[in-house]
Motif scaffolding. Structure first.
Motif, mmCIF file in Angstrom:
data_model
loop_
_atom_site.group_PDB
_atom_site.id
_atom_site.type_symbol
_atom_site.label_atom_id
_atom_site.label_comp_id
_atom_site.label_asym_id
_atom_site.label_seq_id
_atom_site.Cartn_x
_atom_site.Cartn_y
_atom_site.Cartn_z
ATOM 1 N N GLY A 1 0.749 -1.116 0.062
ATOM 2 C CA GLY A 1 -0.087 0.100 0.043
ATOM 3 C C GLY A 1 0.759 1.282 -0.023
ATOM 4 O O GLY A 1 2.078 1.101 -0.304
ATOM 5 N N THR A 2 0.250 2.419 0.156
ATOM 6 C CA THR A 2 0.753 3.593 0.198
ATOM 7 C C THR A 2 0.759 4.237 1.620
ATOM 8 O O THR A 2 -0.205 4.151 2.113
ATOM 9 N N VAL A 3 1.721 4.791 2.283
ATOM 10 C CA VAL A 3 1.737 5.772 3.106
ATOM 11 C C VAL A 3 2.168 7.125 3.217
ATOM 12 O O VAL A 3 2.951 7.466 2.357
ATOM 13 N N ASP A 4 0.965 8.224 3.561
ATOM 14 C CA ASP A 4 1.451 9.234 3.130
ATOM 15 C C ASP A 4 0.495 10.230 4.323
ATOM 16 O O ASP A 4 -0.752 9.696 4.686
ATOM 17 N N ASP A 5 1.198 11.198 4.999
ATOM 18 C CA ASP A 5 0.701 11.766 5.878
ATOM 19 C C ASP A 5 -0.066 11.290 6.908
ATOM 20 O O ASP A 5 -1.042 11.538 7.598
ATOM 21 N N GLY A 6 0.633 10.341 7.393
ATOM 22 C CA GLY A 6 0.070 9.348 8.583
ATOM 23 C C GLY A 6 -1.004 8.413 8.130
ATOM 24 O O GLY A 6 -1.447 7.719 9.220
ATOM 25 N N ILE A 7 -1.476 8.362 6.802
ATOM 26 C CA ILE A 7 -2.378 7.440 6.327
ATOM 27 C C ILE A 7 -1.793 6.337 5.707
ATOM 28 O O ILE A 7 -1.253 6.576 4.664
ATOM 29 N N LEU A 8 -2.158 5.123 5.994
ATOM 30 C CA LEU A 8 -1.942 3.981 5.176
ATOM 31 C C LEU A 8 -3.119 3.491 4.150
ATOM 32 O O LEU A 8 -4.051 3.378 4.727
ATOM 33 N N ARG B 1 -8.596 3.139 4.071
ATOM 34 C CA ARG B 1 -7.472 3.842 4.780
ATOM 35 C C ARG B 1 -7.333 3.666 6.313
ATOM 36 O O ARG B 1 -8.500 3.651 6.824
ATOM 37 N N PHE B 2 -6.317 3.781 6.752
ATOM 38 C CA PHE B 2 -5.994 3.470 7.947
ATOM 39 C C PHE B 2 -4.992 4.486 8.686
ATOM 40 O O PHE B 2 -4.143 4.859 7.888
ATOM 41 N N ASP C 1 -6.815 2.367 13.406
ATOM 42 C CA ASP C 1 -8.189 2.548 12.864
ATOM 43 C C ASP C 1 -8.441 3.037 11.536
ATOM 44 O O ASP C 1 -7.775 3.931 10.725
ATOM 45 N N THR C 2 -9.626 2.539 11.125
ATOM 46 C CA THR C 2 -9.959 2.976 9.748
ATOM 47 C C THR C 2 -10.734 4.198 9.324
ATOM 48 O O THR C 2 -11.581 4.580 10.460
ATOM 49 N N ASP D 1 -10.791 -2.036 11.567
ATOM 50 C CA ASP D 1 -9.201 -1.586 11.973
ATOM 51 C C ASP D 1 -8.486 -2.593 11.646
ATOM 52 O O ASP D 1 -8.862 -3.865 11.744
ATOM 53 N N VAL D 2 -7.322 -2.266 11.413
ATOM 54 C CA VAL D 2 -6.101 -3.224 11.109
ATOM 55 C C VAL D 2 -5.302 -3.276 12.461
ATOM 56 O O VAL D 2 -5.185 -2.408 13.336
ATOM 57 N N GLN D 3 -5.024 -4.390 12.898
ATOM 58 C CA GLN D 3 -4.280 -4.497 13.962
ATOM 59 C C GLN D 3 -2.950 -3.962 14.084
ATOM 60 O O GLN D 3 -2.230 -4.287 12.944
ATOM 61 N N THR D 4 -2.579 -3.249 15.018
ATOM 62 C CA THR D 4 -1.142 -2.522 15.212
ATOM 63 C C THR D 4 -0.368 -3.539 16.014
ATOM 64 O O THR D 4 -0.920 -4.026 16.933
ATOM 65 N N TYR D 5 1.053 -3.343 15.972
ATOM 66 C CA TYR D 5 1.917 -4.272 16.973
ATOM 67 C C TYR D 5 3.068 -3.322 17.600
ATOM 68 O O TYR D 5 3.447 -2.377 16.882
#
Length: 602
Positions: free
Chosen positions: A58-65, A73-74, A80-81, A88-92
């Motif tokens: 994916g693309t990461v820009d301005d804090g958004i995946l 968008r996350f 959080d979406t 929401d996608v799980q973070t680690y």
């Protein structure tokens, strides 16, 4: 090669990760995407929670995946979406030690699976998100949650967010709750998904309900509330009727008493809205049996609007010409169609116990005949002889099932629904008589019989009902069931479906296995309201006939009828099954999307 440090897992050197911007690691079969962005290190599950696309691409820009497949968008730091359809996608958690990046691959989950999927069910219902609903229903049952819990929540939603009240969606929910014990384990998930998605569809874009309160006093007799309720429905005063109904519940009257109030109004005019109104009422009471009587106020209140706005068959020409069928009924009722004094007199003469009545040999031929006066007379004689509403309803529902089993395929396709409506209405009447012995339900029995009469030309000529005793025995019942499912894969195999059920009976097949097969055949299709209703009613009627010890040639008629009805409406595009399959695979962690660089088979 990565190595462990305490409970952390080595990812890469900080310098390498910042230079590349991202990397992909795998630990214990789980792939994690790790990003260096704006001076921070973030790690997320590599599978997009929507449909499993690899987020490392994916693309990461301005804090958004942003996922490249459907552009979900996350917020990268918390997962959080922005898009409720995506989840929401799980973070680690990550740490940087001595220039090396580590990730904790086993963080504590914020919510256990049952709570997570319950929240997702709410979102799916609110925004009519079919994939979300499929994932949440599968996830809830996989987490060991009893099906009654999501049915309860869906019932609450459906009665709160549809101003027009109870309709097809909640009826389907009730039907699916009723067949839960009849279908295979995996199909229970399909059944639940079917129920909740139809409620979501029904409520989509609809204004919410504005409820009327109960009266401030509960010191009102049931007879008076019943009279007020019927009068309000008669003049189509939905608000006044709702207050009467809510007061009856608040006053502590039991289910049978409240049912009497509802079914009296539902039978004050014959065959309201082609039978749907009484069927809705019956399904509301049946659904309450799954979730608890505490939901009665809002659940039963949702019936008021359909009751108040219903079309009335005594205002239709088919009930007035060339034979005035309404006049025939009014002679029995002792006045207009809202009266019951004549029925009370007949029931009083017979004692209403049913112990002294059994149907004469010519009763079914009369019900299926072409003489409405003879039909009405036969029913009146039965009441006079002591036939209860339940005993009489069992006879007319069998006649209605016979109409479906003998439906001639030379008729227009839409006429399947004509005989179907009579059958499901008859089933609702029969089930209602088991809930309350209200005298008004005799009127519903007469209504069914009149409609069976009106449907007579759809059995001209009648399709022969296969006789199990005329089939050759010895074939493997499982092979017959396989043939039945194959029959549903082809258009127009109506008569063959009926013959296969009869052959299955002749070969001593297990009725429960047949029901599971019919249920699977139904639930893999994009089955509509009527098809779902038809199967549920057939299952109910088969079981009741089995309890009564009916002969095989009679008790199997509902299952032969529904097999023919299903075959007439299959196959479909199976879009819902596609969504269900995707959801099941995603919940199991399977790969849905195949990356161009991935040579493995999806």
């Amino acid at each position: 090669m990565a190595t462990s440090s305490d409970d952390l897992f080595e990812v890469a050197s900080l310098e390498e990760l910042e230079a590349e911007g991202r990397t992909l690691i795998s630990r214990g079969g789980k792939a994690l995407a790790v990003f260096a962005h704006e001076g921070e290190i973030r790690a997320v599950d590599n599978r997009c929670p929507h449909m499993g696309f690899p987020l490392a691409e994916g693309t990461v820009d301005d804090g958004i995946l942003t996922c490249h497949w459907h552009h979900a968008r996350f917020e990268l730091s918390c997962g959080d979406t922005f898009d409720p359809w995506a989840d929401d996608v799980q973070t680690y958690p990550v740490e940087v030690r001595d220039g090396t990046v580590y990730v904790d691959p086993t963080p504590e989950r914020e919510k256990p699976p049952d709570e997570h999927w319950a929240d997702r069910l709410e979102a799916g219902l609110a925004e009519n998100l079919r994939l979300v609903l499929a994932k949440s229903t599968i996830g809830l049952l996989d987490a060991g949650v009893d099906y009654r819990s999501p049915v309860e929540r869906t019932l609450e939603f459906g009665t709160q967010y549809r101003e027009a009240g109870w309709s097809s969606g909640l009826t389907i929910l009730g039907c699916m709750a009723n067949v839960m014990d009849d279908v295979a384990s995996e199909d229970r998930k399909r059944a639940l998904y079917t129920g909740v998605r139809h409620v979501a569809i029904d409520c989509d874009g609809e204004p919410p309900t504005v409820s009327q309160p109960a009266f401030s006093t509960t010191d009102v007799s049931l007879e008076r509330l019943k009279s007020w309720f019927r009068e309000c429905i008669e003049v189509r005063d939905a608000d006044g009727a709702e207050r009467c109904l809510r007061t009856a519940v608040a006053a502590g009257y039991d289910e049978a008493a409240v049912a009497e109030l509802v079914f009296a109004a539902a039978t004050d005019h014959p065959y309201l809205s082609t039978g749907h109104v009484l069927d809705f009422a019956n399904k509301a009471f049946e659904t309450l049996e799954h979730v608890g009587w505490e939901h009665a106020p809002t659940t039963l209140a949702s019936l008021v609007e359909p009751l108040a706005t219903a079309s009335r068959s005594d205002e239709r020409s088919s009930w007035r010409q060339p034979v005035d069928l309404v006049a025939l009924l009014e002679e029995v009722y002792g006045g207009d169609v809202t009266e019951t004094s004549g029925l009370e007199t007949l029931a009083s003469a017979g004692g209403g116990t049913g112990s002294s009545w059994s149907p004469p040999e010519d009763f079914q031929p009369t019900l299926l005949g072409d003489d409405p006066e003879a039909i009405v007379d036969a029913l009146a004689d039965a009441v006079r002889a002591g036939a209860t509403t339940e005993a009489l309803a069992a006879e007319v529902v069998h006649a209605a099932a016979t109409r479906v089993a003998q439906f001639g395929t030379a008729n227009e396709f839409s006429d399947w629904n004509t005989v179907h409506h009579t059958f499901t209405y008859a089933n609702a009447v029969h089930q209602s008589t088991r809930r309350t012995d209200a005298i008004e339900l005799y009127r519903a029995v007469f209504d069914v019989a009149i409609n069976v009469y009106l449907d007579r030309f759809l059995n001209t000529p009648p399709a022969p009902i296969p006789d199990p005793e005329e089939n050759e025995t010895g074939r493997d019942p499982d092979a017959i069931l396989e043939d039945l499912l194959e029959t549903f894969d082809a258009e127009g195999e109506v008569d063959r479906a009926g013959r296969l059920v009869a052959e299955f009976v002749a070969c001593d097949g297990d009725a429960d296995e047949l029901k599971r097969t019919l249920g699977h055949g139904l639930l893999r299709e994009d089955a509509g309201f009527h098809t779902l209703q038809n199967l549920e009613a057939a299952f109910e009627q088969f079981e009741l006939a089995r309890e009564r010890g009916e002969d095989a040639d009679r008790r199997w008629v509902p299952l032969i009828a529904t097999a023919r009805y299903l075959a007439a409406h299959f196959p479909t595009r199976r879009e819902a099954e596609q969504t269900f399959t995707i959801a099941a695979r995603l919940n199991r962690g399977e790969t849905i999307h195949k990356s161009p660089s991935d040579s493995s088979t999806v």
